[in-house]
Design a protein around this motif. Sequence first.
Motif, PDB file in Angstrom:
ATOM      1  N   GLY A 201       0.801  -1.189   0.106  1.00 48.42           N
ATOM      2  CA  GLY A 201       0.076  -0.005   0.030  1.00 48.42           C
ATOM      3  C   GLY A 201       0.895   1.432   0.063  1.00 48.42           C
ATOM      4  O   GLY A 201       1.998   1.335   0.497  1.00 48.42           O
ATOM      5  N   LYS A 202       0.077   2.372  -0.511  1.00 48.87           N
ATOM      6  CA  LYS A 202       0.848   3.782  -0.603  1.00 48.87           C
ATOM      7  C   LYS A 202       1.076   4.287   0.795  1.00 48.87           C
ATOM      8  O   LYS A 202       0.405   4.195   1.551  1.00 48.87           O
ATOM      9  CB  LYS A 202       0.076   4.651  -1.445  1.00 48.87           C
ATOM     10  CG  LYS A 202       0.817   5.906  -1.745  1.00 48.87           C
ATOM     11  CD  LYS A 202      -0.343   6.828  -2.729  1.00 48.87           C
ATOM     12  CE  LYS A 202       0.258   8.159  -2.931  1.00 48.87           C
ATOM     13  NZ  LYS A 202      -0.602   9.021  -3.850  1.00 48.87           N
ATOM     14  N   SER A 248      -0.538   7.814   6.659  1.00 51.10           N
ATOM     15  CA  SER A 248      -1.785   6.757   6.409  1.00 51.10           C
ATOM     16  C   SER A 248      -0.868   5.760   5.238  1.00 51.10           C
ATOM     17  O   SER A 248       0.081   6.063   4.773  1.00 51.10           O
ATOM     18  CB  SER A 248      -2.771   7.320   5.533  1.00 51.10           C
ATOM     19  OG  SER A 248      -2.633   7.740   4.150  1.00 51.10           O
ATOM     20  N   GLY A 249      -1.152   4.471   5.365  1.00 48.75           N
ATOM     21  CA  GLY A 249      -0.575   3.680   4.451  1.00 48.75           C
ATOM     22  C   GLY A 249       0.264   2.655   4.771  1.00 48.75           C
ATOM     23  O   GLY A 249       0.285   2.568   6.135  1.00 48.75           O
ATOM     24  N   LEU A 256      11.354   0.486   3.664  1.00 49.26           N
ATOM     25  CA  LEU A 256      12.121   0.122   2.510  1.00 49.26           C
ATOM     26  C   LEU A 256      12.710   1.480   1.895  1.00 49.26           C
ATOM     27  O   LEU A 256      13.873   1.608   1.420  1.00 49.26           O
ATOM     28  CB  LEU A 256      11.147  -0.454   1.354  1.00 49.26           C
ATOM     29  CG  LEU A 256      10.634  -1.817   1.673  1.00 49.26           C
ATOM     30  CD1 LEU A 256      10.110  -2.404   0.580  1.00 49.26           C
ATOM     31  CD2 LEU A 256      11.967  -2.750   1.944  1.00 49.26           C
ATOM     32  N   THR A 257      12.031   2.525   2.057  1.00 47.33           N
ATOM     33  CA  THR A 257      12.627   3.930   1.425  1.00 47.33           C
ATOM     34  C   THR A 257      13.800   4.536   2.249  1.00 47.33           C
ATOM     35  O   THR A 257      14.779   5.054   1.861  1.00 47.33           O
ATOM     36  CB  THR A 257      11.537   4.896   1.033  1.00 47.33           C
ATOM     37  OG1 THR A 257      10.501   4.448   0.420  1.00 47.33           O
ATOM     38  CG2 THR A 257      12.160   6.168   0.747  1.00 47.33           C
ATOM     39  N   LEU A 258      13.524   4.345   3.716  1.00 40.50           N
ATOM     40  CA  LEU A 258      14.557   4.861   4.605  1.00 40.50           C
ATOM     41  C   LEU A 258      15.775   4.148   4.465  1.00 40.50           C
ATOM     42  O   LEU A 258      16.783   4.475   4.679  1.00 40.50           O
ATOM     43  CB  LEU A 258      13.925   4.933   6.111  1.00 40.50           C
ATOM     44  CG  LEU A 258      12.899   5.757   6.579  1.00 40.50           C
ATOM     45  CD1 LEU A 258      12.187   5.529   7.754  1.00 40.50           C
ATOM     46  CD2 LEU A 258      13.112   7.195   6.382  1.00 40.50           C
ATOM     47  N   ASN A 478       7.675  12.493   0.742  1.00 39.21           N
ATOM     48  CA  ASN A 478       6.957  12.113  -0.464  1.00 39.21           C
ATOM     49  C   ASN A 478       6.229  11.107  -0.230  1.00 39.21           C
ATOM     50  O   ASN A 478       6.141  10.233   0.281  1.00 39.21           O
ATOM     51  CB  ASN A 478       8.312  11.737  -1.454  1.00 39.21           C
ATOM     52  CG  ASN A 478       9.414  13.075  -1.624  1.00 39.21           C
ATOM     53  OD1 ASN A 478       8.954  14.179  -1.687  1.00 39.21           O
ATOM     54  ND2 ASN A 478      10.713  12.589  -1.767  1.00 39.21           N
ATOM     55  N   ASP A 479       5.208  10.913  -1.298  1.00 39.20           N
ATOM     56  CA  ASP A 479       4.339   9.940  -1.516  1.00 39.20           C
ATOM     57  C   ASP A 479       5.098   8.740  -1.743  1.00 39.20           C
ATOM     58  O   ASP A 479       5.765   8.863  -2.968  1.00 39.20           O
ATOM     59  CB  ASP A 479       2.968  10.259  -2.202  1.00 39.20           C
ATOM     60  CG  ASP A 479       2.068  11.209  -1.576  1.00 39.20           C
ATOM     61  OD1 ASP A 479       2.476  11.765  -0.360  1.00 39.20           O
ATOM     62  OD2 ASP A 479       1.323  11.717  -2.208  1.00 39.20           O
TER      63      ASP A 479
END
Length: 480
Positions: A201-202, A248-249, A256-258, A478-479
Amino acid sequence: MQHSACKSSRIQTLAIPPSTDITELFAHYCQSKWSILLDSANSTHKNARFDIFVAKPIAAITAYQNSCEIEYFYDHLNDYSPIEKVEKITGQPIAILRTLLQSSLPKEQPTAKDRDRLLPFTCGAMGYFGYDLGRCYETLPNVAKSVYQSPDMAVGIYSWSVIKDNHTGLFYLTDIPSLPAPTTAEIESLLNRPLCEKTQGKWQLKTPWQSNMLKNEYVAKLQNILDYLRAGDCYQVNLAQRFHAQFSGSTWQAYLTLRKSNQAPFSAYIQLVNSTVLSISPERFLKVKDSQVESQPIKGTRPRSTNPNTDLSNIEALKNSTKDRAENLMIVDLLRNDLSKACEDHSIQVPELFAIESFEAVHHLVSTVTGRLNSSDDSLSLLQGAFPGGSITGAPKIRAMQIIDELEPHRRNIYCGSIGYINRNGDMDTSICIRTLLCEDSQIYCWAGGGIVLDSAPEDEYQESLDKVSKILPILENDL
């Protein structure tokens, strides 16, 4: 009741391509309560050899100060059949954890194979020890607000683990025969299974980041600390501000982004019942291997720069900073004292002092303190005697913690606590929870701070706290 039978851990090599990232496997467990990933995040750091994940514990313990709750998922007194049982105990959480670990798993077979000894963790305890767990062992004021659901301590007891050796690319499934564990085929098949929708999910921040202190408030508190230092209360005090936002999300997508942006060797993802911990820490707290003890405190920071000349100049400035070296040395001396509580006389040494280590966002000044565990002590008594880590309190520790509670508006919870494992053979490895975020009830919290000494410049210290989260806060805006 402690098991009388001795059983060796079984280590099976998994048929998984070396190019596979451990997150590809753990993603299938990341939504499961009490799933934990200890992740080197593809770092090239010397401490980044192994990745480990666990899930579906035999039992788990949570503690809110001295009130402990043990949840049993398998009946360790009756062939480990599935059960649902909750036991509430009042007492010192680390002592209760020790008893739970000893009673839940059979004793380690003393004649382990050489390869067994290579792997850092097979079966045992894994989880976190929040900063405020220190209130169970020291008398501290109760000024800072506690607004979190997450417990002061959350540790599971695990009968299996999946490990990747990043030096060889090999994956292993470790377990204890006859105890609950997946099969090698089940782990290997994860690569061919689709992920659940929630995992993919986003991620989205619903509000901007907001600190619990305005800049002028933070700087004023730094001046208060300088007054305490001049009065002789302390030599050094760590002060942190807390950022928070609504989100949210998928917390997994955020993690994973971090991890990709920071590549920190002591990264971790912990999914609890009502909260999630995302840690991208670069700092080791305590390691025990065959009774040899090691701690690697970080004190001293400079930002990274995309300009090679500026980056090198920042390294040289850190290396030659009298202020940062003094700050680091104070914590080294504090740790020498803390380790001596559970280590043999005359075994404490400092083999490395003021080493420069570079990470994605900052350069750090890192030292190494070592010792040898007393025969009458174990890893948990070492942890208890040194907790929380001196690099994130100040010195002397207790007075510094009292000042922290007075000046920081909110309690720290997971921040500046410790994440790691205690293997059933007694080995241990733990991090310091800096660069660590807590997600609960659609709120995300992130902290940043630094050690304040007499020649600290408040404006510089404020900027250093922002430098430390320069690859965290903007990235999560960022989304994903």
